[in-house]
Design an enzyme around this catalytic site. Structure first.
Site, mmCIF file in Angstrom:
data_model
loop_
_atom_site.group_PDB
_atom_site.id
_atom_site.type_symbol
_atom_site.label_atom_id
_atom_site.label_comp_id
_atom_site.label_asym_id
_atom_site.label_seq_id
_atom_site.Cartn_x
_atom_site.Cartn_y
_atom_site.Cartn_z
ATOM 1 N N SER A 143 0.861 -1.200 0.000
ATOM 2 C CA SER A 143 0.000 0.000 0.000
ATOM 3 C C SER A 143 0.886 1.235 0.000
ATOM 4 O O SER A 143 2.046 1.175 0.421
ATOM 5 C CB SER A 143 -0.874 0.006 1.255
ATOM 6 O OG SER A 143 -1.533 1.244 1.420
ATOM 7 N N TYR A 156 -1.960 0.124 10.765
ATOM 8 C CA TYR A 156 -2.113 -0.299 9.367
ATOM 9 C C TYR A 156 -0.824 0.014 8.597
ATOM 10 O O TYR A 156 -0.312 -0.828 7.848
ATOM 11 C CB TYR A 156 -3.321 0.382 8.728
ATOM 12 C CG TYR A 156 -3.539 -0.041 7.286
ATOM 13 C CD1 TYR A 156 -3.894 -1.353 6.974
ATOM 14 C CD2 TYR A 156 -3.361 0.862 6.233
ATOM 15 C CE1 TYR A 156 -4.071 -1.759 5.656
ATOM 16 C CE2 TYR A 156 -3.544 0.469 4.911
ATOM 17 C CZ TYR A 156 -3.891 -0.848 4.626
ATOM 18 O OH TYR A 156 -4.055 -1.241 3.322
HETATM 19 P P1 NDP Z 1 -11.731 -5.781 0.392
HETATM 20 O O1 NDP Z 1 -12.244 -5.554 1.771
HETATM 21 O O2 NDP Z 1 -12.636 -5.553 -0.756
HETATM 22 O O3 NDP Z 1 -11.124 -7.266 0.281
HETATM 23 C C1 NDP Z 1 -10.367 -7.819 1.304
HETATM 24 C C2 NDP Z 1 -10.300 -9.322 1.106
HETATM 25 O O4 NDP Z 1 -9.481 -9.889 2.123
HETATM 26 C C3 NDP Z 1 -11.669 -9.984 1.193
HETATM 27 O O5 NDP Z 1 -11.789 -10.933 0.162
HETATM 28 C C4 NDP Z 1 -11.638 -10.663 2.557
HETATM 29 O O6 NDP Z 1 -12.415 -11.855 2.506
HETATM 30 C C5 NDP Z 1 -10.165 -10.995 2.681
HETATM 31 N N1 NDP Z 1 -9.760 -11.229 4.057
HETATM 32 C C6 NDP Z 1 -9.717 -10.355 5.089
HETATM 33 N N2 NDP Z 1 -9.328 -10.973 6.204
HETATM 34 C C7 NDP Z 1 -9.105 -12.275 5.884
HETATM 35 C C8 NDP Z 1 -8.703 -13.425 6.599
HETATM 36 N N3 NDP Z 1 -8.420 -13.371 7.912
HETATM 37 N N4 NDP Z 1 -8.590 -14.580 5.942
HETATM 38 C C9 NDP Z 1 -8.867 -14.660 4.611
HETATM 39 N N5 NDP Z 1 -9.268 -13.615 3.876
HETATM 40 C C10 NDP Z 1 -9.384 -12.438 4.520
HETATM 41 O O7 NDP Z 1 -10.438 -4.856 0.275
HETATM 42 P P2 NDP Z 1 -9.325 -4.711 -0.880
HETATM 43 O O8 NDP Z 1 -9.585 -5.592 -2.007
HETATM 44 O O9 NDP Z 1 -9.181 -3.263 -1.115
HETATM 45 O O10 NDP Z 1 -8.054 -5.196 -0.056
HETATM 46 C C11 NDP Z 1 -7.158 -6.199 -0.521
HETATM 47 C C12 NDP Z 1 -5.758 -5.845 -0.067
HETATM 48 O O11 NDP Z 1 -5.385 -4.599 -0.649
HETATM 49 C C13 NDP Z 1 -5.575 -5.664 1.426
HETATM 50 O O12 NDP Z 1 -4.346 -6.244 1.799
HETATM 51 C C14 NDP Z 1 -5.533 -4.154 1.609
HETATM 52 O O13 NDP Z 1 -4.797 -3.785 2.745
HETATM 53 C C15 NDP Z 1 -4.837 -3.748 0.341
HETATM 54 N N6 NDP Z 1 -4.991 -2.367 -0.108
HETATM 55 C C16 NDP Z 1 -6.226 -1.805 -0.294
HETATM 56 C C17 NDP Z 1 -6.331 -0.501 -0.770
HETATM 57 C C18 NDP Z 1 -7.643 0.185 -0.948
HETATM 58 O O14 NDP Z 1 -7.688 1.434 -0.894
HETATM 59 N N7 NDP Z 1 -8.721 -0.519 -1.198
HETATM 60 C C19 NDP Z 1 -5.132 0.265 -1.131
HETATM 61 C C20 NDP Z 1 -3.888 -0.422 -0.867
HETATM 62 C C21 NDP Z 1 -3.843 -1.694 -0.416
HETATM 63 P P3 NDP Z 1 -13.332 -12.428 3.678
HETATM 64 O O15 NDP Z 1 -13.829 -11.274 4.483
HETATM 65 O O16 NDP Z 1 -14.401 -13.157 2.928
HETATM 66 O O17 NDP Z 1 -12.427 -13.339 4.431
HETATM 67 C C1 8X3 Z 2 -5.174 1.552 1.586
HETATM 68 C C2 8X3 Z 2 -4.856 2.955 1.181
HETATM 69 O O1 8X3 Z 2 -4.661 5.351 2.039
HETATM 70 O O2 8X3 Z 2 -6.290 3.903 3.133
HETATM 71 O O3 8X3 Z 2 -4.026 0.810 1.799
HETATM 72 O O4 8X3 Z 2 -3.955 3.596 3.522
HETATM 73 S S1 8X3 Z 2 -4.933 3.978 2.547
#
Ligand code: NDP
Ligand code: 8X3
Length: 255
Positions: A143, A156
């Site tokens: 991120s 985070y």
């Molecule tokens: P979402 O919330 O849409 O997706 C997150 C996914 O992670 C879900 O499929 C959830 O599935 C899964 N998950 C969470 N906890 C667990 C667990 N304990 N075991 C298995 N699966 C888990 O968010 P994003 O797609 O945005 O996030 C994906 C990644 O990208 C994360 O690592 C996030 O930190 C990162 N990220 C996101 C950004 C954003 O702005 N959206 C920017 C930068 C990075 P379920 O709940 O069904 O288990």
């Molecule tokens: C997710 C982007 O800006 O919420 O990783 O940290 S931010």
């Protein structure tokens, strides 16, 4: 050697980036192992992708915080699909926007256990299969929070700085093997991420107010591009933000 249809294991495939990576790679002929806690969602996605693209998909429940759950998921996936080549350690979350000294244990543990321990557990279980195949690629989803800290994001950000450190370390550790290691590090992207973080629909919507954020597909495209490059090309890190976001603290918002 690169197989004709590599097998890609994706954690967090029930939503957001994980689901988008699954959709894009399915359309490009990759076989998939998809996992998340909400296994019903993953199963529905798997059925759709099998029908649409004629690929093989394994769908399973996994909680990446739990060693036994991760090991069982990875072993079942490798058995069902005949091996694994690519790991996308995507499952992760932010929980709250607390000042460091206010962070409750529950949120602290959720972030560190999922974003740091879960990534280790996923790669620890999957890497022997990638090594056995002799060709592979490991993706970390970092991120901008792993590049620049911000107020209310201490834990985070710590977890995503940790992801960056793990990606850099693994690249050193597998040097000499045909295993590429990439960290894709997005800025603000509209997925379920802010709903999970804020636990409030209106607050989650406000995060993207007046902004055209990244979509999950944009991040999936980064993964696809890195994978499709020739084997001697390793993209270490992609820092990808929407055009409206110049830095963590400077986001252009339209009225
Ligand atoms: P979402 O919330 O849409 O997706 C997150 C996914 O992670 C879900 O499929 C959830 O599935 C899964 N998950 C969470 N906890 C667990 C667990 N304990 N075991 C298995 N699966 C888990 O968010 P994003 O797609 O945005 O996030 C994906 C990644 O990208 C994360 O690592 C996030 O930190 C990162 N990220 C996101 C950004 C954003 O702005 N959206 C920017 C930068 C990075 P379920 O709940 O069904 O288990
Ligand atoms: C997710 C982007 O800006 O919420 O990783 O940290 S931010």
């Amino acid at each position: 050697m690169r197989p004709e249809h590599p097998v890609v294991l994706i954690t967090g495939a029930s939503s957001g980036f994980g689901e988008a990576v699954a959709r894009l790679l399915a359309a490009n002929g990759f076989h998939l192992a998809l996992g998340a806690r909400r296994v019903e969602r993953v199963r529905v996605l798997a059925d759709e992708l099998v029908k649409a693209h004629g690929i093989k998909v394994f769908a399973g429940a996994v909680d990446t915080r739990e060693t036994a759950s991760v090991n069982a998921f990875v072993e079942a996936a490798a058995t069902a699909l005949g091996g694994l080549h690519v790991l996308v350690a995507n499952a992760g979350l932010a929980s709250g926007t607390f000042k460091l000294w206010e962070t409750p244990d529950e949120d602290l543990e959720a972030m560190l256990r999922t974003n740091v321990e879960g990534v280790v557990k996923t790669i620890r279980a999957g890497l022997p299969h990638v090594r056995k195949a002799g060709w592979g690629h490991v993706f970390f989803i970092g991120s901008t929070a792993g590049h620049q800290p911000y107020e209310g994001g201490s834990v985070y950000c710590a977890s995503k700085f940790g992801v960056k450190a793990m990606a850099q370390t693994l690249r050193l550790e597998v040097n000499g093997e045909q295993i590429r290691v990439t960290s894709v590090d997005p800025g603000m992207a509209e997925t379920e991420f802010s709903n999970v973080r804020m636990k409030d629909e209106a607050k989650a919507r406000a995060v993207y107010q007046g902004v055209k954020p990244l979509a999950a597909f944009d991040v999936a495209e980064c993964v696809r591009w890195c994978l499709m490059l020739p084997d001697h090309v390793n993209i270490d890190e992609i820092l990808v933000k929407c055009t409206d976001q110049a830095s963590v603290h400077k986001v252009h918002r339209r009225a």
